[in-house]
Each structure stands twice: as C-alpha cells, then as structure tokens.
Design a protein around this motif. Structure first.
Motif, PDB file in Angstrom:
ATOM      1  N   LEU A  10       0.312  -1.306   0.060  1.00 41.09           N
ATOM      2  CA  LEU A  10       0.118  -0.596  -0.093  1.00 41.09           C
ATOM      3  C   LEU A  10       0.843   1.065   0.303  1.00 41.09           C
ATOM      4  CD1 LEU A  10      -2.858  -0.738   2.626  1.00 41.09           C
ATOM      5  CD2 LEU A  10      -3.232   0.184   0.315  1.00 41.09           C
ATOM      6  N   LEU A  11       1.984   1.036   0.834  1.00 41.29           N
ATOM      7  CA  LEU A  11       2.795   2.908   0.932  1.00 41.29           C
ATOM      8  C   LEU A  11       3.796   3.407  -0.102  1.00 41.29           C
ATOM      9  CD1 LEU A  11       3.914   2.292   4.383  1.00 41.29           C
ATOM     10  CD2 LEU A  11       2.739   3.847   3.501  1.00 41.29           C
ATOM     11  N   LEU A  12       4.162   1.526  -0.893  1.00 36.79           N
ATOM     12  CA  LEU A  12       4.587   1.765  -2.572  1.00 36.79           C
ATOM     13  C   LEU A  12       4.123   2.228  -2.953  1.00 36.79           C
ATOM     14  CD1 LEU A  12       7.672  -1.378  -1.292  1.00 36.79           C
ATOM     15  CD2 LEU A  12       7.851   1.214  -1.718  1.00 36.79           C
ATOM     16  N   LEU A  13       2.427   1.393  -3.616  1.00 38.33           N
ATOM     17  CA  LEU A  13       1.795   1.124  -4.413  1.00 38.33           C
ATOM     18  C   LEU A  13       0.780   2.199  -5.208  1.00 38.33           C
ATOM     19  CD1 LEU A  13       2.477  -3.332  -5.447  1.00 38.33           C
ATOM     20  CD2 LEU A  13       3.693  -0.731  -6.766  1.00 38.33           C
ATOM     21  N   THR A  14       0.946   3.022  -3.445  1.00 33.86           N
ATOM     22  CA  THR A  14      -0.561   3.933  -3.701  1.00 33.86           C
ATOM     23  C   THR A  14      -0.220   4.953  -3.800  1.00 33.86           C
ATOM     24  OG1 THR A  14      -1.086   3.710  -1.381  1.00 33.86           O
ATOM     25  CG2 THR A  14      -2.437   2.237  -3.315  1.00 33.86           C
ATOM     26  N   PRO A  15      -1.173   5.647  -3.813  1.00 33.98           N
ATOM     27  CA  PRO A  15      -0.687   7.482  -3.119  1.00 33.98           C
ATOM     28  C   PRO A  15      -0.449   7.637  -1.928  1.00 33.98           C
ATOM     29  CG  PRO A  15      -2.711   7.329  -3.940  1.00 33.98           C
ATOM     30  CD  PRO A  15      -1.928   6.280  -4.648  1.00 33.98           C
TER      31      PRO A  15
END
Length: 80
Positions: free
Chosen positions: A33-38
C-alpha cells in the motif's frame, strides 16, 4: 490419511505461527500500500498513523512473538 500425518499437519500450524503469518501478511500488504499507492507515510491530518498501522504495528507483533528476530536478521546479513 494416517492419524500421525494429520497430527503432524495440525502441529505445524500452532497459534503462535498463525499470529506470525497474519502479521507477515499484514506487513506485506502495508508495504504494498505504501509503495504502490499515493498513500503517504506521513500527512498533516493523520501524522504518522498510516506508517504505524501499516508497518510498525505488524513489526511490533512479530518482535513480541520472537524478541531476538531483529538481531538474528542483522547477524545473518553481516555473515554474508
């Protein structure tokens, strides 16, 4: 299936391992979530709450289950 194999399969998934697997899945999902989303690790409105709940909380569960885990990981990295 013979009874001893059923017992062996049941014995492999102890409550402690189940909690560890859940914490690892939670940690992996949080990293994604932290790597692939804003979604940001820190915001003005929420502060460090997203980072805590997505990364630090599952890591603290893993450390509570096995307190020497961080030291073992560092030692294994240094041996390479």
């Amino acid at each position: 299936m013979p009874p001893h194999k059923e017992y062996a399969m049941h014995d492999m998934l102890t409550p402690r391992r189940t909690i560890a697997l859940i914490a690892l899945a939670w940690l992996a999902a949080g990293m994604l979530l932290l790597l692939l989303t804003p979604l940001s690790g820190h915001t003005d409105a929420l502060g460090w709450t997203p980072t805590f709940w997505l990364l630090l909380a599952p890591m603290s569960v893993l450390v509570a289950l096995k307190p020497r885990l961080p030291l073992e990981l560092i030692a294994s990295l240094l041996r390479r």
